[in-house]
Enzyme design. Structure first.
Site, PDB file in Angstrom:
ATOM      1  N   LEU A   1     -48.381  -8.785  16.636  1.00  0.00           N
ATOM      2  CA  LEU A   1     -47.738  -9.791  17.636  1.00  0.00           C
ATOM      3  C   LEU A   1     -47.448  -9.067  18.797  1.00  0.00           C
ATOM      4  CD1 LEU A   1     -46.983 -12.965  17.726  1.00  0.00           C
ATOM      5  CD2 LEU A   1     -44.505 -11.763  17.455  1.00  0.00           C
ATOM      6  N   ASP A   2     -48.078  -9.850  19.880  1.00  0.00           N
ATOM      7  CA  ASP A   2     -47.913  -9.448  21.335  1.00  0.00           C
ATOM      8  C   ASP A   2     -48.477  -8.047  21.795  1.00  0.00           C
ATOM      9  OD1 ASP A   2     -46.893 -11.871  21.437  1.00  0.00           O
ATOM     10  OD2 ASP A   2     -44.720 -11.108  21.096  1.00  0.00           O
TER      11      ASP A   2
END
EC number: 3.5.1.10
Lengths: 284, 284, 284, 284
Positions: B227-228
């Site tokens: 994520l991210d």
């Protein structure tokens, strides 16, 4: 990191095969391109390019590159300039009384940010002489009056020749150069303390204050005979508010001026700027 | 303006002659290059380039370009992608409840800023269905719970295939995709409402407020299993002050999010982005 | 322009009538307010204000202002600080080997941008001694090793007392201060070469390069025991691209560092900063 | 969050005790100030302030505030305006053919960012009528020619009165208003697609392209009889390069225009703007 390099800055009428022809010239002679950037202005029908390659392993000796390239470039009606990274340009900095841009350029030169030597400082006042001494740079005080301008410009030009100057940087030099001077020495970068074309001319911060703008700027450009009308190299801006007095604008503007001027000088020294139609292409 | 064009995005181990070889391929076949940009990552020993040329007058028929180029590229150990401007990519926009990025993308597509069609909107909620209807776009409501995530992802994947989707844009889709999904459909652009890597994860504006930062940002990146952590395409920032509440950060952030996401999607659609080492080269 | 002034920085629990009460205190004693700015943090239930007024015509003698104001402030459970523009703060600049922030601060002090004196420079290396000499400032070389850190901090603290230092500016001082030191001397401003909280800790430019961010930043903050976790005073950013190497980030970052640090120091010296909840209110 | 509030915008000749007097008026009547900001223009000898307080617990009924405040303000030779948060201003948006600013304002109004109603759209063309219908807003097509301008302005003025309009927003309305109109209806915000005072007048993007600037901008200002000479409320800028065509400038400029206009309209609606000497004080 890249050893000695050569750089070609080329502009020519747009046509098929230009990228290939120029790259082939380097490749056929054993060169390794480390930077190539191109721009086509379709409305002007113009192709502009910057090609930099390593000289190590290049089969043409440096003095043969120009004549060899001419054989390719002339049929294309191209104009070009050839630079060698080993030839260190010589800068003259011109100032009046303000020291911030001068000091900034000298610091950067010492820090290795500007690939140039700075053997000469010229000023129409004497206040900044001590800075020149501190950095071991020759300082020439050439006062200017309306009556003496032309003969003093002759002296300035003689100094530029004597010192073998390649580039003049007007680092807050608060005098207008004559059209004749600019024609005789065309490599001049000026910093103007406004976001051109807004507030061209005198007292831009005072006028920005009076107009109530919310952002101020600075502009580095090549000097031309028309004041503040030369090709723009770099601009930057800073937000202000109603709380800022003229003195605040001047203070904030100084930070803009020194950064914008330094960027422009560095881009010029790295041979990243091509001028056409009073505009610049900056291969950054 | 330029008629139909083809674009090659190429990356290969750095070596002499690459600019020449690739440009020659176009020129030898009668093509006119309208954009060529190169980048060498010396530390990675990698050469990356984008070449776009007009198909009018090009002697190879479109279906022959790929095999012809392979003959040049394979000996160089190059990886490449070929795009035709006439093939309009198909986008699916994924949303949750917030409409600002969705509307912005739809407006821009209508205004001609995004060379793509948008036949599909997917949401884990139903609030934005009326916007889909207003723009005449199919809307699929696929709610997600921890338990149903995997099977719902299978439905989502089936929809992407059914609609022939080339690019998924997560326009404030507040769900994490599984590693498996991202592997099966790798063309996904996400907008994260912080200046990554600061404030990765949930509630970035709340955390930015608590940390007392003076600038907030937004980041568009390709989605990856972490994520991210995907390759960053574009970022932008906005100054804030102590007067700004969390609600103000959210409001100001929306303007950042929609502009940053739109720029990233446009760059992708123009085939200006190459990914390597979890970073992007953006030939803007 | 405004002659001698006094400035009150006040924080107290929010309640009705605070603006009136504080303004009345000045007015009732014949003072002319030249700057008053207020902020209410509703979630924290806190009122913060900065009031600056001219001492000319003020009926209380300077030494009576504090006790007189206490009579108003104590019932309100307020905390406050009183500053007189005639008391010039004394700064110690701490450096390691890089000179850009040091030179910048010294230049600004000479140019009148920083209302302070700078009698002391401390460094854990000796490289920048010549700059200190050039500006006529005492230079103390205090090397730090893991083993000697605590005893050297005692020496540093003794120097701060000997020179009557009010503010320590860590101008690229590449050592971590102990929690004990920060507690004993809390007025410390540090410049961190990243956009905090991104890339806290060591080598931020290297890590920014590896992460592939499109914007870099710098952060000035008050030093606390937790490294890079103190209240942020000022931040600024600069756009970068894939063309920028780590060396480019460092070079561009230097310009950010010196401007951001200078702004923070100036704001502090003008008594424009109030700290609460590890955040700053900047009455700019 | 703050319930109903009242806001006073005051300007008066500078003198001692103004902050105290105005704050006392609120406090003596039991009001709780939630925002107070002041500015003194020393060169103009002018004091300007914005005070907002909660009406809950305020002892004066709304209709009595103005006469009660007049007793304080008149001896000070003050000018003031009183606004109640419960009185929702009514906006007329004027457009020509471009929809980006219109859509943006309508979306923000729906999203709750603009505390106003928008009952009326006026255009000199009919293209945007469908947007008005989609949002359920009355649309009046009032074509303008050189010959009909004055009589059409009479119609426009009648519409503004009929709809009870408080603020006209020129959202890319490509017509000049007569001096007479501006005098009769002075509350007009215009967006100009350049960084004023650069490129005032027609075709700013074309002229910015030709001048070769490196940054473009947009400016929101109050309309006055002199075109593009009114008090500036907000400006913002965007970096461009030689690669950007005029079409690119127009596209990038649209994003600037909608953000800058929206900020200006919001600031106006929050009664944060005071005008004097053709400049604005923005209590943001």
């Amino acid at each position: 990191m890249n050893g000695s390099t050569a750089t070609l800055l080329i502009s020519c009428p747009d046509q098929k095969g230009l990228v290939a022809k120029f790259a082939n010239f380097i490749y056929a002679n054993g060169g390794n391109i480390i930077h190539a950037d191109h721009h086509t202005d379709f409305s002007a029908g113009l192709f502009l390019t910057r090609i930099e390659w390593q000289l190590e392993g290049f089969n043409l000796p440096p003095e043969m590159i120009n004549p060899a390239f001419a054989a390719i470039a002339k049929p294309l009606d191209a104009r070009w300039r050839l630079h060698f990274s080993e030839v260190i340009p010589r800068i003259a900095i011109w100032v009046t009384k303000q020291d911030h841009c001068l000091l900034d350029l000298l610091w950067r030169q010492q820090a290795g940010e500007l690939p140039a030597s700075i053997p000469l400082i010229i000023s129409n006042h004497s206040q900044l002489k001590s800075i020149a001494e501190q950095f071991g740079i020759d300082f020439h005080h050439i006062p200017i009056t309306k009556e003496t301008k032309l003969e003093q410009e002759a002296k300035q030009l003689a100094l530029l020749r004597e010192y073998g100057i390649d580039l003049v940087v007007l680092a807050k030099y608060m005098q207008i150069l004559s059209a004749d001077f600019v024609q005789k020495f065309p490599n001049i970068i000026n910093i103007h303390h406004s976001f051109l074309p807004a507030f061209a001319g005198a007292n831009p911060y005072q006028r920005a204050y009076e107009r109530g703008v919310k952002i101020i700027g600075a502009t580095a450009h090549y000097a031309t005979a028309d004041l503040d009308e030369g090709p723009i190299i770099e601009q930057d801006v800073e937000r202000i508010s109603h709380r800022d007095t003229v003195a605040d604008l001047i203070r904030k503007g100084k930070d803009l001026e020194r950064v914008v001027l330094a960027r422009a000088v560095r881009l010029h020294l790295q041979n990243r700027i091509l001028v056409y139609s009073n505009k610049t292409v900056v291969f950054a």
